[in-house]
Design an enzyme around this catalytic site. Structure first.
Site, short mmCIF file in Angstrom:
data_model
loop_
_atom_site.label_atom_id
_atom_site.label_comp_id
_atom_site.label_asym_id
_atom_site.label_seq_id
_atom_site.Cartn_x
_atom_site.Cartn_y
_atom_site.Cartn_z
N HIS A 85 4.97 -6.26 -2.29
CA HIS A 85 5.47 -4.91 -2.01
C HIS A 85 6.37 -4.39 -3.13
CE1 HIS A 85 4.42 -6.30 2.07
NE2 HIS A 85 4.42 -5.03 2.45
N GLU A 101 -1.48 5.80 6.39
CA GLU A 101 -0.94 5.03 7.51
C GLU A 101 0.43 5.56 7.95
OE1 GLU A 101 -1.26 0.97 6.04
OE2 GLU A 101 -3.34 1.42 5.54
N GLU A 120 -7.23 0.71 3.92
CA GLU A 120 -7.02 1.29 2.59
C GLU A 120 -8.34 1.65 1.92
OE1 GLU A 120 -5.30 -1.24 3.79
OE2 GLU A 120 -3.25 -0.51 3.68
N PHE A 158 2.04 1.17 -0.19
CA PHE A 158 2.59 0.45 -1.34
C PHE A 158 1.52 0.33 -2.41
CE2 PHE A 158 5.41 -0.87 2.02
CZ PHE A 158 6.63 -1.11 1.41
N ASP A 185 0.92 -1.98 -4.24
CA ASP A 185 0.32 -3.32 -4.17
C ASP A 185 -0.98 -3.31 -3.36
OD1 ASP A 185 3.13 -5.09 -4.78
OD2 ASP A 185 3.36 -3.11 -3.93
N PHE A 186 -1.15 -2.30 -2.49
CA PHE A 186 -2.36 -2.26 -1.66
C PHE A 186 -3.46 -1.42 -2.32
CE2 PHE A 186 0.97 -2.15 1.95
CZ PHE A 186 1.33 -3.45 1.68
C1 LIG Z 1 -3.00 -3.82 3.51
C2 LIG Z 1 -1.72 -3.38 4.09
N1 LIG Z 1 -1.62 -2.12 4.53
C3 LIG Z 1 -0.45 -1.70 5.07
C4 LIG Z 1 0.62 -2.53 5.19
C5 LIG Z 1 1.93 -2.06 5.80
N2 LIG Z 1 2.07 -2.68 7.12
C6 LIG Z 1 2.76 -3.82 7.27
S1 LIG Z 1 2.69 -4.40 8.83
C7 LIG Z 1 1.76 -3.09 9.33
C8 LIG Z 1 1.32 -3.00 10.76
C9 LIG Z 1 0.62 -4.22 11.20
O1 LIG Z 1 0.26 -4.14 12.53
P1 LIG Z 1 -0.43 -5.36 13.25
O2 LIG Z 1 -1.51 -5.93 12.39
O3 LIG Z 1 -0.81 -4.93 14.61
O4 LIG Z 1 0.72 -6.47 13.29
P2 LIG Z 1 2.15 -6.34 14.01
O5 LIG Z 1 3.10 -5.78 13.00
O6 LIG Z 1 1.99 -5.48 15.19
O7 LIG Z 1 2.51 -7.74 14.35
C10 LIG Z 1 1.51 -2.23 8.27
C11 LIG Z 1 0.75 -0.98 8.36
C12 LIG Z 1 0.47 -3.84 4.67
N3 LIG Z 1 1.48 -4.70 4.68
N4 LIG Z 1 -0.71 -4.24 4.15
#
Ligand SMILES: Cc1ncc(C[n+]2csc(CCOP(=O)(O)OP(=O)(O)O)c2C)c(N)n1
Ligand SMILES: [Mg+2]
Lengths: 326, 323
Positions: A131, A31, A62, A85, A87-88
């Site tokens: 995290h 990602e 993931e 992370f 955690d994922f």
């Molecule tokens: C399972 C997981 N993968 C990656 C992340 C890291 N991460 C946190 S927010 C995010 C983007 C989320 O985008 P969206 O769902 O469109 O929500 P927005 O932030 O745009 O409100 C990512 C990749 C995470 N927290 N959990």
């Protein structure tokens, strides 16, 4: 080979670049690892720039990241994928545990999965329960998977090169609080062997066995103990599976006392495995009970007041050693 | 803006107040964070207020909601106390999670909020489970799941939506479609529109102007009514824009500045204020008063949060198990 000073994240990036130059089958995906350069900035150190077609952004998927790496590896590639992370990582546990780790064995040695999953572990950023975890013990319970966990830029680069070249699936665990740590790193190609511990500091009174960020806490503790005239030996495992048993036993032959230090929760932690080896194979070497200094059996809390209490620090290690020496 | 009748007048003013309170909360938090006073990560809701305000305005107090990492707005719109929210953001003992959760895990269970969540896509299963409970135990209630557009790429989304469809669960999936994950634009990570995904599971997917609070309220009202009537789930694809980077500290250099500017002109607060004034439902003085009240509330809330004590060390060990 000349040395350059670089941080841990750059050292990881350096390994990726070298291996991608050497082997066209090495691909990186995860990602935001592309143009954005990775959320911890690793691929931003020139990896995407040099290999825009082989450093690929994925959706938030993931399961697919790890799962497709298994198939790609089985079909002849060498994917080095990133899970942001640690955690994922449990999201992709079927793929890692039931697929990647078992392919070679359950198909009777016909197939192999030369893949690396890089991921960031550890607390210290106020990032709370989802995290901050250190889940390495969970991985060490899966035969067929190797678990590598470097503490310095030098080891990060050398071990990642070894991990990518390894024909087995490797979990490569980077501590997020180490990314900015600077160190001397040889320019160009070198490897650090998987399964070899590193004696970080010699001593005669007690052995501190540790890995990842705790290596630095143990070195601080050893400095503190030195002032009391206690000479602590610090052994950085660098790889959990395979574990360098000889290095542990050789050190115990010198010091006769063992303190095991990890950030992860105590119960079911990898420290128990180290203790079992020491007690089982080094029983005659030990002059004192084995002590474990580890995180408490709790999730990682958000509040800085509580996170500080969660984290193992040098004073706690010093106190444990003092308690042991009486 | 689709306005059906003057009955919207008192509602719109209330919605405007809710949106203003959310915006002011976020701006206050932003400033504190930049002063270095707040630990961890902060994902601001600014720009998306119409979604939380519009959806929550059609819910009953005991309906469930599940939220994600960008969750402050959901709490405020459902009625959470902003003082306790600030306490949580500062990791203080008066926070809803006693400081153990922080921004990414903020939750007020007394309002049937099943939590913000640090794992993207986790809320989709959790909220679908709550919809299961609504069907089998809490008849008449619904479960609303807030998620981001990029979260629709998680497997959880696909498995949960299929299950909700075959079981006719009273679930409403509200995708806050701000067109970005972290740095990746939607066109780079999916080939279809979010709304279109619902068709794959056999229930309606509706595209909504997520910056138009009246439109959100209208669409959410229909979806919730469907769910309450036992007719199954709906997906709302609410188009919106986050005003800041992914979290504080992300400069959002990956977005087109022109596009950003255009979206700022469609700020949900500006759109609602324009309508209130043009319909003569509110004067500028009314709007100013709402703003002033929100500022006053947030100052007091901030003060409460900051002055709440840090949890004692023993708190580290409590709540690992219950009972
Ligand atoms: C399972 C997981 N993968 C990656 C992340 C890291 N991460 C946190 S927010 C995010 C983007 C989320 O985008 P969206 O769902 O469109 O929500 P927005 O932030 O745009 O409100 C990512 C990749 C995470 N927290 N959990
Ligand atoms: Mg988004």
């Amino acid at each position: 080979m000349a040395n350059i000073t670089m941080n841990y994240a750059e050292a990881v990036a350096d390994a990726l670049k070298l291996e991608m130059r050497r082997d066209p089958d090495v691909y990186v995906y995860g990602e935001d690892v592309g143009k954005f350069g990775g959320s911890f900035g690793v691929t931003g150190y020139g990896v995407f720039e040099e290999f825009p077609d082989r450093v690929l952004d994925t959706p938030i998927s993931e399961t697919a990241i790890v799962g497709t790496a298994v198939g790609a590896a089985a079909a002849g590639m060498r994917p080095c994928v990133e899970i942001l992370f640690m955690d994922f990582l449990p999201i992709a546990m079927d793929e890692l545990c039931n697929q990647a780790a078992k392919f070679h064995y359950m198909f009777g040695g016909q197939m192999k999965c030369p893949m690396v999953v890089r991921t960031a572990l550890g607390a210290g950023m106020g990032a709370a329960a989802h995290h901050s975890q250190s889940l390495e013990a969970m991985l060490c319970h899966i035969p067929g998977l190797k678990t590598v966990i470097p503490a310095t830029p030098y080891d990060a680069k050398g071990l990642l090169i070894s991990s990518i070249r390894d024909d087995n699936p490797v979990a490569f665990l980077e501590h997020k609080m180490l990314y900015s740590l600077k160190g001397e790193v040889p320019e160009g190609d070198y490897t650090v062997p998987i399964g070899k511990a590193d004696l970080k500091r010699e001593g005669t009174d007690v052995t501190l066995v540790c890995y990842s960020s705790m290596v630095h806490r143990c070195l601080e503790a050893a400095d503190g103990l030195e002032k009391d005239g206690v000479h602590a030996e610090v052994l950085d495992l660098r790889t959990l599976i395979p574990m360098d048993k000889d290095a542990i036993l050789n050190s115990l032959a010198k010091t006769h006392r063992l303190v095991i230090v990890h950030e992860a929760c105590l119960t079911g932690g990898f420290g128990g495995e180290i203790a079992a080896i020491a007690a089982g194979e080094g029983f005659d070497l030990l002059d004192a009970p084995i002590v474990r200094v580890a995180g408490p059996d709790t999730p990682v809390p958000f509040s800085p007041a509580l996170e500080a209490e969660f984290l193992v620090n040098a004073p706690r290690i010093i106190a444990a050693v003092r308690g042991l020496l009486g | 803006m689709a306005v059906e009748n003057a009955a919207l007048k008192p509602t719109l003013l209330d919605l405007y107040r809710t949106m203003t309170r959310i915006r002011t909360f976020e701006e206050t938090a932003h400033k504190e964070f930049l002063k270095g006073k707040m630990p961890g990560f902060l994902h601001l809701y600014s720009g998306q207020e119409a979604i939380a305000a519009g959806v929550m305005s059609v819910l009953q107090p005991d309906d469930y909601i599940s939220s994600h990492h960008r969750g402050h707005g959901h709490l405020i719109a459902k009625g959470a106390d902003t003082g306790r929210m600030f306490a949580e953001l500062f990791g203080r003992v008066d926070g809803f999670c006693r400081g153990k959760g922080g921004s990414m895990h903020i939750a007020d269970s007394s309002l049937n909020i099943l939590g913000a969540n640090g794992v993207v896509g986790a809320c989709v299963h959790i909220g679908t489970g709550a919809a299961f409970a609504c069907k089998h135990k809490h008849r008449g209630r619904v479960s609303v799941i807030f998620l981001g557009d990029a979260a629709t790429n998680r497997g959880t989304f696909h498995e949960a939506l299929n299950l909700a469809a075959i079981w006719d669960l009273p679930a409403v999936y509200v995708v806050e479609n701000n067109l970005y994950g972290v740095a990746n634009c939607q066109r780079d990570y999916m080939k279809v529109e979010v709304a279109g995904r619902a068709a794959g599971y056999g229930f309606p997917g509706v595209t909504v102007d997520g910056n138009d609070v009246a439109a959100v309220r209208e669409a959410a009202g229909q979806a919730v009514a469907r769910a309450r009537a036992g007719q199954g789930p709906t997906l709302l694809d609410c188009r919106t824009w986050r005003h800041w980077g992914h979290f504080i500290g992300d400069a959002a250099a990956y977005r087109d500045p022109e596009e950003h500017k255009a979206w700022l002109k469609r700020d949900p607060l500006i759109l609602a204020a324009d309508l209130l004034r043009s319909e003569k439902w509110a004067t500028q003085a009314d709007l100013d008063r709402i703003q002033a009240e929100a500022e006053e509330e947030m100052l007091a809330a901030l003060d409460f949060g900051k002055n709440s004590p840090l949890p004692g060390k023993e708190e580290l060990y409590t709540h690992v198990y219950t009972g």
